[in-house]
Design an enzyme around this catalytic site. Structure first.
Site, short mmCIF file in Angstrom:
data_model
loop_
_atom_site.label_atom_id
_atom_site.label_comp_id
_atom_site.label_asym_id
_atom_site.label_seq_id
_atom_site.Cartn_x
_atom_site.Cartn_y
_atom_site.Cartn_z
N GLU A 116 44.68 -54.86 69.19
CA GLU A 116 45.00 -53.12 70.20
C GLU A 116 43.56 -52.73 71.06
O GLU A 116 44.01 -51.82 72.25
CB GLU A 116 44.45 -52.03 68.88
N TYR A 129 42.94 -43.11 70.94
CA TYR A 129 44.06 -43.87 70.65
C TYR A 129 43.93 -45.23 69.84
O TYR A 129 44.90 -45.18 68.67
CB TYR A 129 44.77 -43.99 72.45
N ASP A 184 50.38 -43.06 73.17
CA ASP A 184 49.98 -44.68 74.82
C ASP A 184 50.81 -44.04 75.88
O ASP A 184 52.09 -43.32 76.14
CB ASP A 184 50.29 -45.09 74.65
#
Length: 313
Positions: free
Chosen positions: A48, A131, A149
């Protein structure tokens, strides 16, 4: 503006929509190593961080090398910062490498030395924003956090809002819409996050959407409205001649050649071939060096015959 009557409301999103998108993902989603059920939460966290503003094709080889070299947070935490920056290579935004190492150190010092499953604890890690915390909680631990996203926002904008593109930056209304679109079932909600993200990456793309391949094209408010043009003109991020390009050229020299005399930077950055025809002025070089020093990505040494710049650690 699209006709609101043609756009399915959040309340009108049915199990059929969820089933179609999740079914499409099961059949067409990419086989990525961080999606393997055997991938550790640490591997998912690394992916990520690396995937922020960086395409999958560039991340894959670097992620694989990192996980072979540093399979646990403690492994990365022990490494000299210079090695971490070198291993980051040309992924861009190298501050992410140092932040990831800082997160690894915080995890390694915690009880058990494992990536926390709690969303709040994830959010408290260095370099982990809203996020990333939501994505790791969802994809690593099966928690139905709302993951949003750019790809997800674009699918939501077209499918429900009837717009070609989402807003320029994430809004409260977009977050509310994402929450409303989440399936009630925990497992289905986690698959939905990944599936919509993949749909945006592969089919509902920004420039050339492949609507003929979309499993929910008949439910799309944007198509029903005649596929209107974006309500603003997107502008690409400049690169040539920017401080980012110059910083990248300096970092490449430090990674590949070690300490570089500060006085030689104007010549060496040009000879590296990474600046093309751009010839940075002294003021730009000074600004970029100062930024790298402030970010902890470089260290200046004034104790030799001439000042030099090197990677930290």
């Amino acid at each position: 503006m699209p006709d609101a009557r043609s756009a399915p409301s959040p309340e009108g999103i049915t199990a059929t929509l969820h089933r179609r998108v999740n079914g499409w993902f099961a059949a067409h989603g990419r086989d990525l190593p961080w999606r393997d059920p055997a991938c550790t939460p640490w591997g998912i966290l690394v992916s990520e961080i690396m995937l922020q503003q960086t395409p999958v094709v560039r991340v894959l080889p670097v992620w694989t090398a990192w996980m072979e070299r540093w399979p646990t947070p403690a492994d990365l935490a022990r490494e000299p910062a210079a090695e971490v920056i070198r291993a980051w290579g040309r992924l861009g935004y190298p501050r992410r490498a140092l932040r990831l190492q800082a997160a690894a150190a915080a995890i390694a010092e915690s009880p058990g030395g494992l990536v926390p499953a709690d969303h709040g604890q994830l959010l408290a890690l260095p370099g982990v924003g809203a996020y990333t915390a939501a994505a790791v909680a969802c994809f690593a631990f099966g928690q139905p956090e709302v993951v949003v996203d750019t790809n997800i926002r674009r699918v939501h904008a077209r499918l429900v809002s009837g717009r070609a593109l989402p807003e320029k930056s994430l809004t409260a209304a977009e977050m509310a819409l994402a929450r409303d679109l989440m399936p009630a079932d925990r497992d289905e909600a986690c698959r939905w996050n990944a599936a919509v993200m993949e749909l945006g990456a592969l089919v509902c793309t920004a420039r050339s959407p492949r609507c003929g391949e979309c499993p929910v094209a008949d439910l799309c408010a944007w198509r029903a409205a005649g596929m209107p043009e974006p309500h603003y003109r997107p502008t690409g991020q400049a690169w040539a001649g920017t401080d980012r390009q110059v910083r990248g050229a300096i970092m490449a020299l430090l990674r590949e050649e070690g300490p570089v005399p500060v006085a030689a930077l104007p010549r060496r950055t040009q000879e590296s071939g990474r600046l093309g025809s751009h010839r940075p002025e002294d003021a730009q070089l000074d600004r970029c060096v100062a930024g790298l020093l402030a970010d902890g990505l470089a260290v200046r040494h004034d104790d030799g015959p001439e000042p030099t710049l090197s990677l930290p650690g």
